[in-house]
Design a protein around this motif. Structure first.
Motif, PDB file in Angstrom:
ATOM      1  N   THR A   8      10.966   7.135  -1.324  1.00 50.83           N
ATOM      2  CA  THR A   8      12.156   7.385  -0.506  1.00 50.83           C
ATOM      3  C   THR A   8      11.956   6.748   0.864  1.00 50.83           C
ATOM      4  OG1 THR A   8      11.432   9.437   0.587  1.00 50.83           O
ATOM      5  CG2 THR A   8      12.348   9.636  -1.651  1.00 50.83           C
ATOM      6  N   ALA A   9      13.040   6.656   1.624  1.00 53.94           N
ATOM      7  CA  ALA A   9      12.975   6.066   2.960  1.00 53.94           C
ATOM      8  C   ALA A   9      12.517   7.077   4.010  1.00 53.94           C
ATOM      9  CB  ALA A   9      14.341   5.504   3.344  1.00 53.94           C
ATOM     10  N   ASP A  10      12.262   8.307   3.582  1.00 60.37           N
ATOM     11  CA  ASP A  10      11.866   9.352   4.524  1.00 60.37           C
ATOM     12  C   ASP A  10      10.493   9.055   5.127  1.00 60.37           C
ATOM     13  OD1 ASP A  10      14.192  10.689   3.850  1.00 60.37           O
ATOM     14  OD2 ASP A  10      13.195  11.914   2.312  1.00 60.37           O
ATOM     15  N   ALA A  11      10.324   9.424   6.391  1.00 53.22           N
ATOM     16  CA  ALA A  11       9.025   9.291   7.034  1.00 53.22           C
ATOM     17  C   ALA A  11       8.016  10.212   6.368  1.00 53.22           C
ATOM     18  CB  ALA A  11       9.136   9.619   8.519  1.00 53.22           C
ATOM     19  N   GLN A  12       6.787   9.745   6.276  1.00 50.85           N
ATOM     20  CA  GLN A  12       5.695  10.540   5.724  1.00 50.85           C
ATOM     21  C   GLN A  12       4.811  11.050   6.865  1.00 50.85           C
ATOM     22  OE1 GLN A  12       5.247  11.198   2.333  1.00 50.85           O
ATOM     23  NE2 GLN A  12       7.264  10.229   2.129  1.00 50.85           N
ATOM     24  N   HIS A  13       4.420  12.319   6.790  1.00 52.62           N
ATOM     25  CA  HIS A  13       3.548  12.883   7.813  1.00 52.62           C
ATOM     26  C   HIS A  13       2.097  12.482   7.536  1.00 52.62           C
ATOM     27  CE1 HIS A  13       7.048  15.482   8.632  1.00 52.62           C
ATOM     28  NE2 HIS A  13       6.518  15.580   9.839  1.00 52.62           N
ATOM     29  N   SER A  14       1.446  11.920   8.532  1.00 51.65           N
ATOM     30  CA  SER A  14       0.049  11.522   8.395  1.00 51.65           C
ATOM     31  C   SER A  14      -0.858  12.743   8.504  1.00 51.65           C
ATOM     32  CB  SER A  14      -0.312  10.516   9.484  1.00 51.65           C
ATOM     33  OG  SER A  14      -0.331  11.161  10.753  1.00 51.65           O
ATOM     34  N   ARG A  15      -2.141  12.501   8.359  1.00 51.37           N
ATOM     35  CA  ARG A  15      -3.133  13.578   8.453  1.00 51.37           C
ATOM     36  C   ARG A  15      -3.007  14.336   9.771  1.00 51.37           C
ATOM     37  NH1 ARG A  15      -8.194  15.057  10.129  1.00 51.37           N
ATOM     38  NH2 ARG A  15      -9.625  15.873   8.521  1.00 51.37           N
ATOM     39  N   GLY A  16      -2.770  13.603  10.850  1.00 47.26           N
ATOM     40  CA  GLY A  16      -2.660  14.212  12.165  1.00 47.26           C
ATOM     41  C   GLY A  16      -1.245  14.577  12.575  1.00 47.26           C
ATOM     42  N   ILE A  23       0.868  -1.177   0.000  1.00 41.76           N
ATOM     43  CA  ILE A  23       0.000   0.000   0.000  1.00 41.76           C
ATOM     44  C   ILE A  23       0.901   1.221   0.000  1.00 41.76           C
ATOM     45  CG2 ILE A  23      -0.252  -0.012   2.524  1.00 41.76           C
ATOM     46  CD1 ILE A  23      -3.116   1.092   2.073  1.00 41.76           C
ATOM     47  N   GLU A  24       0.673   2.136  -0.921  1.00 42.36           N
ATOM     48  CA  GLU A  24       1.555   3.286  -1.049  1.00 42.36           C
ATOM     49  C   GLU A  24       1.371   4.223   0.135  1.00 42.36           C
ATOM     50  OE1 GLU A  24       2.966   6.655  -4.297  1.00 42.36           O
ATOM     51  OE2 GLU A  24       1.123   5.496  -4.662  1.00 42.36           O
ATOM     52  N   LEU A  25       2.490   4.616   0.737  1.00 47.73           N
ATOM     53  CA  LEU A  25       2.470   5.524   1.872  1.00 47.73           C
ATOM     54  C   LEU A  25       2.645   6.943   1.350  1.00 47.73           C
ATOM     55  CD1 LEU A  25       2.390   5.810   4.970  1.00 47.73           C
ATOM     56  CD2 LEU A  25       4.888   5.589   4.956  1.00 47.73           C
ATOM     57  N   LYS A  26       1.611   7.763   1.546  1.00 47.58           N
ATOM     58  CA  LYS A  26       1.638   9.137   1.059  1.00 47.58           C
ATOM     59  C   LYS A  26       1.481  10.114   2.208  1.00 47.58           C
ATOM     60  CE  LYS A  26      -0.673   7.935  -3.319  1.00 47.58           C
ATOM     61  NZ  LYS A  26      -1.869   8.213  -4.162  1.00 47.58           N
ATOM     62  N   GLY A  27       1.994  11.314   2.008  1.00 44.32           N
ATOM     63  CA  GLY A  27       1.780  12.356   2.995  1.00 44.32           C
ATOM     64  C   GLY A  27       0.299  12.663   3.139  1.00 44.32           C
ATOM     65  N   GLY A  28      -0.127  12.934   4.364  1.00 50.87           N
ATOM     66  CA  GLY A  28      -1.526  13.232   4.626  1.00 50.87           C
ATOM     67  C   GLY A  28      -2.415  12.023   4.773  1.00 50.87           C
ATOM     68  N   VAL A  29      -1.835  10.818   4.797  1.00 50.31           N
ATOM     69  CA  VAL A  29      -2.631   9.601   4.915  1.00 50.31           C
ATOM     70  C   VAL A  29      -3.406   9.608   6.228  1.00 50.31           C
ATOM     71  CG1 VAL A  29      -0.733   8.280   5.975  1.00 50.31           C
ATOM     72  CG2 VAL A  29      -2.569   7.072   4.779  1.00 50.31           C
ATOM     73  N   ASP A  30      -4.639   9.132   6.173  1.00 52.92           N
ATOM     74  CA  ASP A  30      -5.452   9.042   7.383  1.00 52.92           C
ATOM     75  C   ASP A  30      -4.980   7.857   8.221  1.00 52.92           C
ATOM     76  OD1 ASP A  30      -8.145   9.818   8.809  1.00 52.92           O
ATOM     77  OD2 ASP A  30      -8.134   7.632   8.645  1.00 52.92           O
ATOM     78  N   GLU A  31      -4.652   8.120   9.478  1.00 52.98           N
ATOM     79  CA  GLU A  31      -4.093   7.082  10.349  1.00 52.98           C
ATOM     80  C   GLU A  31      -5.076   5.945  10.592  1.00 52.98           C
ATOM     81  OE1 GLU A  31      -2.708  11.200  11.594  1.00 52.98           O
ATOM     82  OE2 GLU A  31      -4.674  10.219  11.351  1.00 52.98           O
ATOM     83  N   VAL A  32      -6.353   6.287  10.737  1.00 52.53           N
ATOM     84  CA  VAL A  32      -7.364   5.272  11.040  1.00 52.53           C
ATOM     85  C   VAL A  32      -7.523   4.311   9.871  1.00 52.53           C
ATOM     86  CG1 VAL A  32      -9.774   4.877  11.651  1.00 52.53           C
ATOM     87  CG2 VAL A  32      -8.548   6.833  12.620  1.00 52.53           C
ATOM     88  N   SER A  33      -7.694   4.852   8.667  1.00 51.03           N
ATOM     89  CA  SER A  33      -7.855   3.999   7.492  1.00 51.03           C
ATOM     90  C   SER A  33      -6.629   3.129   7.272  1.00 51.03           C
ATOM     91  CB  SER A  33      -8.106   4.864   6.247  1.00 51.03           C
ATOM     92  OG  SER A  33      -9.294   5.604   6.371  1.00 51.03           O
ATOM     93  N   LEU A  34      -5.440   3.737   7.362  1.00 49.52           N
ATOM     94  CA  LEU A  34      -4.204   2.991   7.143  1.00 49.52           C
ATOM     95  C   LEU A  34      -4.073   1.861   8.163  1.00 49.52           C
ATOM     96  CD1 LEU A  34      -1.514   2.772   5.557  1.00 49.52           C
ATOM     97  CD2 LEU A  34      -0.506   4.238   7.324  1.00 49.52           C
ATOM     98  N   ALA A  35      -4.361   2.154   9.414  1.00 48.76           N
ATOM     99  CA  ALA A  35      -4.235   1.134  10.457  1.00 48.76           C
ATOM    100  C   ALA A  35      -5.203  -0.018  10.214  1.00 48.76           C
ATOM    101  CB  ALA A  35      -4.479   1.752  11.827  1.00 48.76           C
ATOM    102  N   LEU A  36      -6.464   0.295   9.951  1.00 47.52           N
ATOM    103  CA  LEU A  36      -7.471  -0.749   9.780  1.00 47.52           C
ATOM    104  C   LEU A  36      -7.177  -1.631   8.574  1.00 47.52           C
ATOM    105  CD1 LEU A  36     -10.689   1.299  10.601  1.00 47.52           C
ATOM    106  CD2 LEU A  36      -9.763  -0.579  11.954  1.00 47.52           C
ATOM    107  N   VAL A  37      -6.791  -1.013   7.464  1.00 47.34           N
ATOM    108  CA  VAL A  37      -6.552  -1.776   6.238  1.00 47.34           C
ATOM    109  C   VAL A  37      -5.322  -2.665   6.381  1.00 47.34           C
ATOM    110  CG1 VAL A  37      -5.925  -1.584   3.804  1.00 47.34           C
ATOM    111  CG2 VAL A  37      -7.748  -0.148   4.737  1.00 47.34           C
ATOM    112  N   THR A  38      -4.214  -2.100   6.829  1.00 50.33           N
ATOM    113  CA  THR A  38      -2.991  -2.901   6.942  1.00 50.33           C
ATOM    114  C   THR A  38      -3.103  -3.950   8.037  1.00 50.33           C
ATOM    115  OG1 THR A  38      -1.972  -1.207   8.370  1.00 50.33           O
ATOM    116  CG2 THR A  38      -1.508  -1.088   6.010  1.00 50.33           C
ATOM    117  N   ASP A  39      -3.779  -3.623   9.117  1.00 45.14           N
ATOM    118  CA  ASP A  39      -3.966  -4.580  10.207  1.00 45.14           C
ATOM    119  C   ASP A  39      -4.790  -5.766   9.726  1.00 45.14           C
ATOM    120  OD1 ASP A  39      -4.133  -5.792  12.719  1.00 45.14           O
ATOM    121  OD2 ASP A  39      -4.522  -3.923  13.762  1.00 45.14           O
ATOM    122  N   ALA A  40      -5.910  -5.483   9.053  1.00 41.90           N
ATOM    123  CA  ALA A  40      -6.788  -6.561   8.594  1.00 41.90           C
ATOM    124  C   ALA A  40      -6.073  -7.476   7.602  1.00 41.90           C
ATOM    125  CB  ALA A  40      -8.040  -5.968   7.958  1.00 41.90           C
TER     126      ALA A  40
END
Length: 382
Positions: free
Chosen positions: A312-320, A280-297
């Motif tokens: 890149t290996a850089d950390a991406q800033h989430s929505r929050g 799943i592509e990690l993008k800036g502004g990703v919603d933490e709840v959606s990302l957690a639920l989808v990857t966890d499931a």
């Protein structure tokens, strides 16, 4: 040749389980019962909200603690994402030691402070401490810090099997509590003075709250928002994330170790030739709840593991504003093994979409198996 040996080893393991454990498997209930959960009275709902009122500040301070090695993904990220979205409190993610927090079963994040740094900045402690499930329930640094926060007047909230950590911190003595269905027996055995409460997703007693399975942190977070900022704000956030109605009602008998659950775990584990890594592509502004639920499931199917990738290996800033580290550096991912980003799906609906995808890819039994692990009552996909 090596792959063939792995295959036959897996089949041999399944055969051994079938011979030795056959009687045990067929002693399990054939399926869990499902009935309408008992209603929650308005008096009980009001009492729950009143018990969660901010104990110190008008704008509360909420600390979510994790240990660096394997803290549960959704327990850690979902309360953060919902509470940050609500903007009714200051919310901070912590780790017991410096460095990233490896979440289980997937994702890695950079906490915003260590517990020592938090204590240096907030000597009077937090208003609320949220305790996820952890890879060990008796981490001494985590237990000491949770106890100290409780002593300073914080309301301690054990999410899912995080109740076991709260119990090991000594905070369940002579209190009502609940936890993930799989951990109930263990928790009652270790803490005999605790009074287990059935059929409730959230239980609050004398400054300690506990919840049922992993997905219960969603109604818990909305109830906390109601306690802090009132029912209108909680309903507005609920509508925004796609959960228009919620309360503490739950059907405990619907979640148990069943024959289909055990057989799905054995079958999917044994199918080593069909295990796959999904991206799943990690993008800036990703919603933490959606990302957690989808990857966890998708990481609980026993057939797949979800990983994040970025260019890149850089950390991406989430929505929050949380910094999430990609698992792999890649410009793209094979289409057949690419998970949808769910950018146009409300966070509360992301899990339903993920379960529908799991059912389509691996079968309904596997989707039910995942929902059981998450202690989630499945809904039709919108």
């Amino acid at each position: 040749m090596n792959s063939r040996r792995v295959l036959w080893s897996a089949l041999g393991a399944v055969a051994l389980v079938a011979v030795i454990g056959g009687a045990w498997i067929f002693s399990l209930p054939p399926a869990s019962s499902a009935a309408a959960p008992p209603a929650i009275t308005q008096d009980e709902r009001d009492a729950t909200v009143a018990a969660l009122k901010p104990p110190k500040r008008q704008r509360p301070l909420i600390a979510i603690i994790g240990i660096n090695d394997a803290t549960e993904t959704t327990d850690y990220l979902m309360p953060y994402g919902i509470l940050k979205r609500a903007d009714v409190a200051d919310v901070v993610t912590l780790a017991t030691k410096p460095g990233p927090v490896t979440l289980f079963p997937t994702l890695k994040v950079e906490p915003q402070a260590t517990t020592a740094e938090f204590d240096a900045q907030h000597s009077d402690g937090a208003d609320y401490v949220i305790v996820p499930a952890m890879s060990r329930d008796d981490d001494p640094d985590a237990l000491q810090w949770i106890r100290s926060q409780s002593a300073k007047g914080a309301i301690v909230i054990g999410v899912c099997a995080g109740a076991k950590v709260v119990g090991d911190a000594g905070l369940l003595h002579d209190r009502q509590a609940t936890t993930h269905w799989y951990s109930v027996k263990e928790l009652r055995g270790k803490h005999p003075t605790m009074r287990y409460v059935r059929d409730r997703r959230l239980v609050v007693d004398k400054g300690v709250a506990t919840t049922t399975g992993i997905t219960a942190s969603m109604p818990m977070s909305l109830t906390l928002i109601e306690a802090i900022a009132g029912p209108d704000k909680a309903r507005a956030v609920g509508r925004e994330i796609g959960l228009a109605e919620w309360d503490a009602r739950h059907e405990s008998d619907a979640f148990k170790f069943t024959r289909p659950f055990a057989l799905t775990a054995i079958r999917n584990t044994a199918a080593v030739w069909a295990h796959e890594q999904l991206g799943i592509e990690l993008k800036g502004g990703v919603d933490e709840v959606s990302l957690a639920l989808v990857t966890d499931a998708w990481s609980r199917t026993y057939r797949s593991r979800a990983v994040t990738f970025a260019s890149t290996a850089d950390a991406q800033h989430s929505r929050g504003g949380l910094r999430i580290l990609p698992d792999q550096v890649a410009a793209d991912w094979p289409t057949a093994r690419l998970l949808p980003a769910n950018e146009n799906v409300k966070p509360a609906e992301a899990l339903d979409h993920a379960l529908a995808g799991i059912a389509a890819r691996y079968g309904t039994d596997t989707a039910d198996f995942v929902a059981m692990q998450l202690e989630y009552p499945k809904h039709p996909t919108p």
